[in-house]
Every structure is written in structure tokens, then in C-alpha cells.
Design a protein around this motif. Structure first.
Motif, PDB file in Angstrom:
ATOM      1  N   ASP A   1      -7.243  19.728 -16.213  1.00  0.00           N
ATOM      2  CA  ASP A   1      -5.852  19.393 -16.551  1.00  0.00           C
ATOM      3  C   ASP A   1      -5.099  20.617 -17.048  1.00  0.00           C
ATOM      4  OD1 ASP A   1      -5.844  16.637 -15.867  1.00  0.00           O
ATOM      5  OD2 ASP A   1      -6.866  16.152 -17.740  1.00  0.00           O
ATOM      6  N   VAL A   2      -5.742  21.410 -17.887  1.00  0.00           N
ATOM      7  CA  VAL A   2      -5.115  22.626 -18.406  1.00  0.00           C
ATOM      8  C   VAL A   2      -4.788  23.576 -17.249  1.00  0.00           C
ATOM      9  CG1 VAL A   2      -5.492  24.702 -19.807  1.00  0.00           C
ATOM     10  CG2 VAL A   2      -6.154  22.467 -20.705  1.00  0.00           C
ATOM     11  N   ALA A   3      -5.735  23.772 -16.347  1.00  0.00           N
ATOM     12  CA  ALA A   3      -5.532  24.664 -15.204  1.00  0.00           C
ATOM     13  C   ALA A   3      -4.423  24.136 -14.291  1.00  0.00           C
ATOM     14  CB  ALA A   3      -6.834  24.833 -14.418  1.00  0.00           C
ATOM     15  N   GLY A   4      -4.408  22.831 -14.077  1.00  0.00           N
ATOM     16  CA  GLY A   4      -3.380  22.229 -13.234  1.00  0.00           C
ATOM     17  C   GLY A   4      -1.986  22.420 -13.806  1.00  0.00           C
ATOM     18  N   ILE A   5      -1.855  22.238 -15.097  1.00  0.00           N
ATOM     19  CA  ILE A   5      -0.567  22.447 -15.770  1.00  0.00           C
ATOM     20  C   ILE A   5      -0.156  23.906 -15.655  1.00  0.00           C
ATOM     21  CG2 ILE A   5       0.597  22.455 -18.019  1.00  0.00           C
ATOM     22  CD1 ILE A   5      -1.240  19.978 -18.707  1.00  0.00           C
ATOM     23  N   SER A   6      -1.097  24.804 -15.885  1.00  0.00           N
ATOM     24  CA  SER A   6      -0.818  26.235 -15.815  1.00  0.00           C
ATOM     25  C   SER A   6      -0.333  26.631 -14.419  1.00  0.00           C
ATOM     26  CB  SER A   6      -2.069  27.030 -16.191  1.00  0.00           C
ATOM     27  OG  SER A   6      -1.813  28.412 -16.107  1.00  0.00           O
ATOM     28  N   ARG A   7      -1.036  26.189 -13.399  1.00  0.00           N
ATOM     29  CA  ARG A   7      -0.649  26.518 -12.021  1.00  0.00           C
ATOM     30  C   ARG A   7       0.725  25.948 -11.679  1.00  0.00           C
ATOM     31  NH1 ARG A   7      -6.187  25.845 -11.019  1.00  0.00           N
ATOM     32  NH2 ARG A   7      -5.908  23.643 -10.529  1.00  0.00           N
ATOM     33  N   TYR A   8       0.943  24.694 -12.026  1.00  0.00           N
ATOM     34  CA  TYR A   8       2.197  24.015 -11.703  1.00  0.00           C
ATOM     35  C   TYR A   8       3.382  24.698 -12.391  1.00  0.00           C
ATOM     36  CZ  TYR A   8       5.591  20.234 -11.115  1.00  0.00           C
ATOM     37  OH  TYR A   8       6.707  19.495 -10.789  1.00  0.00           O
ATOM     38  N   VAL A   9       3.264  24.888 -13.704  1.00  0.00           N
ATOM     39  CA  VAL A   9       4.354  25.504 -14.465  1.00  0.00           C
ATOM     40  C   VAL A   9       4.585  26.937 -14.001  1.00  0.00           C
ATOM     41  CG1 VAL A   9       5.092  26.258 -16.766  1.00  0.00           C
ATOM     42  CG2 VAL A   9       4.083  23.990 -16.464  1.00  0.00           C
ATOM     43  N   GLY A  10       3.523  27.702 -13.834  1.00  0.00           N
ATOM     44  CA  GLY A  10       3.654  29.087 -13.377  1.00  0.00           C
ATOM     45  C   GLY A  10       4.349  29.184 -12.027  1.00  0.00           C
ATOM     46  N   PHE A  11       3.950  28.318 -11.095  1.00  0.00           N
ATOM     47  CA  PHE A  11       4.548  28.322  -9.762  1.00  0.00           C
ATOM     48  C   PHE A  11       6.031  27.974  -9.834  1.00  0.00           C
ATOM     49  CE2 PHE A  11       5.828  26.040  -5.910  1.00  0.00           C
ATOM     50  CZ  PHE A  11       5.587  27.015  -4.951  1.00  0.00           C
ATOM     51  N   LYS A  12       6.361  26.920 -10.575  1.00  0.00           N
ATOM     52  CA  LYS A  12       7.757  26.472 -10.677  1.00  0.00           C
ATOM     53  C   LYS A  12       8.630  27.517 -11.365  1.00  0.00           C
ATOM     54  CE  LYS A  12       7.811  22.324  -8.850  1.00  0.00           C
ATOM     55  NZ  LYS A  12       8.725  21.929  -7.785  1.00  0.00           N
ATOM     56  N   LEU A  13       8.108  28.150 -12.410  1.00  0.00           N
ATOM     57  CA  LEU A  13       8.889  29.175 -13.115  1.00  0.00           C
ATOM     58  C   LEU A  13       9.191  30.353 -12.194  1.00  0.00           C
ATOM     59  CD1 LEU A  13       7.248  29.260 -16.663  1.00  0.00           C
ATOM     60  CD2 LEU A  13       9.415  28.215 -16.018  1.00  0.00           C
ATOM     61  N   GLU A  14       8.204  30.741 -11.388  1.00  0.00           N
ATOM     62  CA  GLU A  14       8.404  31.836 -10.442  1.00  0.00           C
ATOM     63  C   GLU A  14       9.394  31.431  -9.347  1.00  0.00           C
ATOM     64  OE1 GLU A  14       7.216  35.056 -10.664  1.00  0.00           O
ATOM     65  OE2 GLU A  14       6.551  34.341 -12.623  1.00  0.00           O
ATOM     66  N   GLU A  15       9.216  30.230  -8.831  1.00  0.00           N
ATOM     67  CA  GLU A  15      10.065  29.717  -7.758  1.00  0.00           C
ATOM     68  C   GLU A  15      11.542  29.641  -8.195  1.00  0.00           C
ATOM     69  OE1 GLU A  15       9.093  26.199  -4.812  1.00  0.00           O
ATOM     70  OE2 GLU A  15       9.887  25.375  -6.691  1.00  0.00           O
ATOM     71  N   GLU A  16      11.759  29.190  -9.428  1.00  0.00           N
ATOM     72  CA  GLU A  16      13.121  29.020  -9.951  1.00  0.00           C
ATOM     73  C   GLU A  16      13.639  30.281 -10.632  1.00  0.00           C
ATOM     74  OE1 GLU A  16      13.010  25.597 -12.517  1.00  0.00           O
ATOM     75  OE2 GLU A  16      12.081  24.348 -10.977  1.00  0.00           O
ATOM     76  N   ASN A  17      12.776  31.289 -10.798  1.00  0.00           N
ATOM     77  CA  ASN A  17      13.119  32.530 -11.480  1.00  0.00           C
ATOM     78  C   ASN A  17      13.739  32.259 -12.857  1.00  0.00           C
ATOM     79  OD1 ASN A  17      13.048  35.305 -11.651  1.00  0.00           O
ATOM     80  ND2 ASN A  17      15.093  35.567 -10.770  1.00  0.00           N
ATOM     81  N   VAL A  18      13.090  31.366 -13.608  1.00  0.00           N
ATOM     82  CA  VAL A  18      13.580  30.963 -14.929  1.00  0.00           C
ATOM     83  C   VAL A  18      13.467  32.110 -15.929  1.00  0.00           C
ATOM     84  CG1 VAL A  18      13.215  29.362 -16.850  1.00  0.00           C
ATOM     85  CG2 VAL A  18      13.034  28.544 -14.502  1.00  0.00           C
ATOM     86  N   ILE A  19      12.369  32.848 -15.846  1.00  0.00           N
ATOM     87  CA  ILE A  19      12.142  33.965 -16.771  1.00  0.00           C
ATOM     88  C   ILE A  19      12.266  35.254 -15.956  1.00  0.00           C
ATOM     89  CG2 ILE A  19      10.556  35.021 -18.420  1.00  0.00           C
ATOM     90  CD1 ILE A  19       9.194  32.253 -18.654  1.00  0.00           C
ATOM     91  N   GLU A  20      13.268  36.049 -16.291  1.00  0.00           N
ATOM     92  CA  GLU A  20      13.563  37.231 -15.475  1.00  0.00           C
ATOM     93  C   GLU A  20      12.709  38.441 -15.828  1.00  0.00           C
ATOM     94  OE1 GLU A  20      17.785  37.769 -15.652  1.00  0.00           O
ATOM     95  OE2 GLU A  20      18.163  35.796 -14.798  1.00  0.00           O
ATOM     96  N   THR A  21      12.113  38.459 -17.008  1.00  0.00           N
ATOM     97  CA  THR A  21      11.273  39.579 -17.414  1.00  0.00           C
ATOM     98  C   THR A  21       9.798  39.192 -17.261  1.00  0.00           C
ATOM     99  OG1 THR A  21      11.291  38.815 -19.712  1.00  0.00           O
ATOM    100  CG2 THR A  21      12.982  40.419 -19.077  1.00  0.00           C
ATOM    101  N   ALA A  22       8.932  40.171 -17.370  1.00  0.00           N
ATOM    102  CA  ALA A  22       7.494  39.896 -17.294  1.00  0.00           C
ATOM    103  C   ALA A  22       7.093  39.006 -18.469  1.00  0.00           C
ATOM    104  CB  ALA A  22       6.713  41.203 -17.339  1.00  0.00           C
ATOM    105  N   TYR A  23       6.202  38.068 -18.214  1.00  0.00           N
ATOM    106  CA  TYR A  23       5.736  37.171 -19.267  1.00  0.00           C
ATOM    107  C   TYR A  23       4.276  36.833 -19.042  1.00  0.00           C
ATOM    108  CZ  TYR A  23       6.117  33.313 -15.938  1.00  0.00           C
ATOM    109  OH  TYR A  23       5.953  32.489 -14.859  1.00  0.00           O
ATOM    110  N   ASN A  24       3.663  36.325 -20.097  1.00  0.00           N
ATOM    111  CA  ASN A  24       2.262  35.916 -20.050  1.00  0.00           C
ATOM    112  C   ASN A  24       2.222  34.425 -20.365  1.00  0.00           C
ATOM    113  OD1 ASN A  24      -0.500  35.755 -20.158  1.00  0.00           O
ATOM    114  ND2 ASN A  24      -0.697  36.829 -22.109  1.00  0.00           N
TER     115      ASN A  24
END
Length: 154
Positions: A48-71
Motif C-alpha cells: 500500500d505504501v509503495a502504491g501510494i508513492s508511485r501514484y502520487v509521484g506519477f501524478k505530481l510529475e504529470e501535473e507538474n505540481v512541484i516545479e523544483t526538485a523534491y524528495n
């Protein structure tokens, strides 16, 4: 758009079909670290943790929500993280808690029950010259500054 608000929406989308999972906290730190704490009524698994991480990471990149490098860090809250939600208290019924009160005093006891606005602990009281006795203490939630689960190695 507020990053934390959007991340909350994304996590809620991902866990919508898992009612036992819930968000504990989402924090975007100034150093570029995005921390998502998710838990479950019966704990949360690595899948579940990995699934959330992948989903959120993909969506944030797709929508370009965070313009700077992030962890991105997705995890369950550790034992060192104070309890924040009523659901976390419910999950920890039967465990010993260390409670820091809003007035600075400290209490310790076994969590026996919880209501919407108060917790009940079994606190050991020792009066000089007498045997220690256990009493039930009702603590209104609004008087609690911080609560942590105590670890027992017995």
C-alpha cells in the motif's frame, strides 16, 4: 495550488477503495522533502505504501505540481511520531501512552477507551507508604499537547 492540498487529494483518490487506510499527515518541507504519513486501522503494508508513492509521484510529475526538485517519502508514522487522530488512539487501545498535557504536566498510563472528545487511561498512582493502585483517568483531548505510544520490551 497548495502542494499539500493537492497531495491530500491524490492520496485520498488512491486509498478511496481501502476504507481502513487513512492520512495522518502531509508536509512539504522547505528543503524539498515531501512527507506523506499514512496508516491503517490494522496497520499498513509495504504494498500500500509503495502504491501510494508511485501514484502520487506519477501524478505530481504529470501535473507538474512541484516545479523544483523534491524528495517524496511515503511511510506509516513511526513510534516516535505523536498521535494526531482519534483513529490512531482507537488503534492503540491497550497500549501504554506517555501524554504531555497542555499545561506542561506529564501523565502515563494504559489507554483503555476513547470517546469523541476524551481518552481514558489506567494510571498507576503511588502514595507514600501505600501500595500502588490503578485508577481510571478521563483526559479531555483538548487538554493534550502530545501523546506517544510507549514501547515495552517485557
Amino acid at each position: 495550488m497548495n502542494i499539500e492540498k493537492r497531495v491530500k487529494e491524490l492520496v485520498e483518490e488512491k486509498i478511496a477503495d481501502k476504507p481502513n487506510l487513512f492520512i495522518v499527515d502531509i508536509k512539504m518541507h522547505s528543503n524539498g522533502k515531501l512527507v506523506i504519513l499514512v496508516d491503517g486501522d490494522n496497520g499498513i503494508g509495504i504494498d500500500d505504501v509503495a502504491g501510494i508513492s508511485r501514484y502520487v509521484g506519477f501524478k505530481l510529475e504529470e501535473e507538474n505540481v512541484i516545479e523544483t526538485a523534491y524528495n517524496l517519502e511515503v511511510s506509516s508514522p513511526g513510534l516516535d511520531v505523536p498521535l494526531k487522530l482519534i483513529r490512531q488512539y482507537i488503534k492503540n487501545i491497550g497500549r501504554n501512552l506517555a501524554i504531555k498535557m497542555a499545561d506542561g504536566t506529564k501523565r502515563e498510563g494504559k489507554l483503555s477507551s476513547i470517546t469523541e472528545d476524551a481518552i481514558v487511561i489506567e494510571e498507576k498512582v503511588k502514595e507514600k507508604g501505600k501500595k500502588a493502585e490503578i485508577i481510571e483517568v478521563v483526559i479531555p483531548v483538548n487538554t493534550i499537547a502530545e501523546t506517544k505510544v510507549l514501547i515495552s520490551f517485557k
